[in-house]
Design an enzyme around this catalytic site. Structure first.
Site, short mmCIF file in Angstrom:
data_model
loop_
_atom_site.label_atom_id
_atom_site.label_comp_id
_atom_site.label_asym_id
_atom_site.label_seq_id
_atom_site.Cartn_x
_atom_site.Cartn_y
_atom_site.Cartn_z
N ARG A 242 0.86 -1.18 0.00
CA ARG A 242 0.00 0.00 0.00
C ARG A 242 0.90 1.23 0.00
O ARG A 242 1.95 1.25 0.66
CB ARG A 242 -0.89 0.03 1.25
CG ARG A 242 -2.07 -0.94 1.20
CD ARG A 242 -3.09 -0.56 0.13
NE ARG A 242 -4.22 -1.48 0.06
CZ ARG A 242 -4.28 -2.56 -0.73
NH1 ARG A 242 -3.26 -2.87 -1.52
NH2 ARG A 242 -5.36 -3.31 -0.75
N GLU A 271 -3.57 7.56 -3.83
CA GLU A 271 -4.09 7.06 -5.11
C GLU A 271 -5.44 7.69 -5.43
O GLU A 271 -6.25 7.83 -4.52
CB GLU A 271 -4.27 5.53 -5.04
CG GLU A 271 -3.00 4.81 -5.30
CD GLU A 271 -3.13 3.30 -5.17
OE1 GLU A 271 -4.20 2.75 -5.47
OE2 GLU A 271 -2.14 2.69 -4.75
N HIS A 289 -1.40 0.34 -9.81
CA HIS A 289 -1.97 -0.66 -8.89
C HIS A 289 -2.56 -1.86 -9.64
O HIS A 289 -3.77 -2.11 -9.58
CB HIS A 289 -3.02 0.00 -7.97
CG HIS A 289 -3.16 -0.71 -6.67
ND1 HIS A 289 -3.52 -0.07 -5.50
CD2 HIS A 289 -3.02 -2.02 -6.34
CE1 HIS A 289 -3.59 -0.95 -4.51
NE2 HIS A 289 -3.29 -2.15 -5.00
C1 DGY Z 1 -4.96 -6.24 -2.95
O1 DGY Z 1 -5.79 -7.08 -3.38
O2 DGY Z 1 -5.02 -5.81 -1.82
C2 DGY Z 1 -3.82 -5.81 -3.79
O3 DGY Z 1 -3.58 -4.46 -3.65
C3 DGY Z 1 -3.86 -6.27 -5.21
O4 DGY Z 1 -2.92 -5.65 -5.99
#
Ligand code: DGY
Length: 325
Positions: A242, A271, A289
């Protein structure tokens, strides 16, 4: 009295297979792209829905949960669930599900690809070719770091961290890791992985530092200016966890100032915004992402989230729903 058909809100278009499955059991509304990234839209819509299938970009705040009068479950179309106020959901008796396991291999593949793209300068070299600058084979052009014999330091040795480590082993890398607790000796043995109890020590001793931990209060800005200064100047940062795990402005400074040699970044602090200095930084691959973005995986994510919703709507016991948090 006729039984009421439950209502499910799916915040964005998802693979058709999941929608078809949900429609067998409920009335389904699918939001437009981005429509429910907005808390107010969600508050105004959620009131009479029985279930919410949301994205990692959906802010499922206390206010949203309190506005929902009938909500029984929130199922996140992601493994990470820092977008959901899980404590408030629990207090209100609303169940929360995520999608572990089904995206592990796609994310492991992606992390390996991202690392290769950074170390072998795929994007830079491709841009050079497209710009018509390739005028002949160059013995000194686009030299990158070889992975064999280098140390991959993994922060967060969960499923995805392990999947990345397995792939890195086949490229001849050594594995070190930092985690809340040591993983089992079987896992350590299969990866030939060394546990390092301090993130500072891991940062100092890694050629590649990879972030695979969840975003929590403890991991927020785990990688900051101080940590960048400890990393070797030839080292690379990979982040597919993240964005807020990294201080993005410090990362931009570290790249511009050559404190580190490069970065592969799939997730951002705010984001979909990206820090303007990061957009201009050298030696980094920036992606929107997409670690879990394969047809197979996104379909599996959708089905896992949808099955949790249908199970809860049918009143199944929690022990029969493997992905409840
Ligand atoms: C998630 O599923 O949490 C991820 O960020 C996938 O990329």
């Amino acid at each position: 009295m006729a039984q009421q058909i439950p209502k499910v809100l799916v915040t964005e278009p998802i693979p058709e297979k999941s929608l078809a499955y949900l429609r067998e059991h409920a009335v389904v509304k699918v939001g437009a792209k981005g429509e429910f990234q907005n808390e107010t839209n969600l508050i105004n819509t959620i009131t009479d829905y029985d279930a919410l299938l949301c994205m990692l970009s959906t802010p499922v705040t206390k206010k949203v949960l309190e506005a929902a009068q009938n909500l029984k479950i929130v199922a996140n179309f992601a493994v990470g669930y820092n977008n959901i106020d899980v404590e408030s959901a629990k207090t209100l008796g609303i169940k929360v599900a995520n999608t572990p396991d089904v995206l592990t291999e796609a994310c492991g593949d992606f992390a390996m690809g991202l690392l290769m793209a950074v170390t072998r300068k795929f994007n830079e070299a491709e841009r050079y070719l497209r710009e018509g600058k390739f005028t002949g084979w160059e013995p000194m052009g686009f030299l990158g770091m070889e992975l064999r014999g280098k140390t991959l330091g993994i922060v967060g040795m969960g499923r995805i961290g392990q999947a990345f480590a397995h792939r890195a082993r086949t490229f001849g890398m050594n594995i070190a890791y930092h985690n809340r607790s040591k993983v089992s000796s079987e896992i350590e043995h299969s990866l030939n992985a060394t546990y390092i109890s301090s993130i500072e020590e891991l940062a100092k001793n890694s050629d590649v530092l990879s972030l695979n931990c969840p975003l929590t209060n403890e991991t927020h800005h785990l990688v900051d200016e101080k940590l960048f200064k400890l990393m070797p100047s030839h080292s690379i940062l990979i982040n597919i966890s993240r964005g807020p795990v990294v201080d993005e402005s410090a990362l931009a400074d570290a790249l511009h100032g050559k404190t580190i040699a490069g970065a592969g970044i799939d997730v951002f602090e705010n984001e979909p915004k990206v820090h303007p200095d990061l957009l201009k930084a050298p030696n980094c691959v920036l992606l929107p992402h997409i670690a879990s973005a394969t047809f197979e995986t996104r379909e599996a994510i959708g089905m896992l989230a949808s099955k949790a919703i249908v199970s809860v709507l049918k009143g199944k016991h929690d022990s029969n729903i493997p992905n409840l948090i």
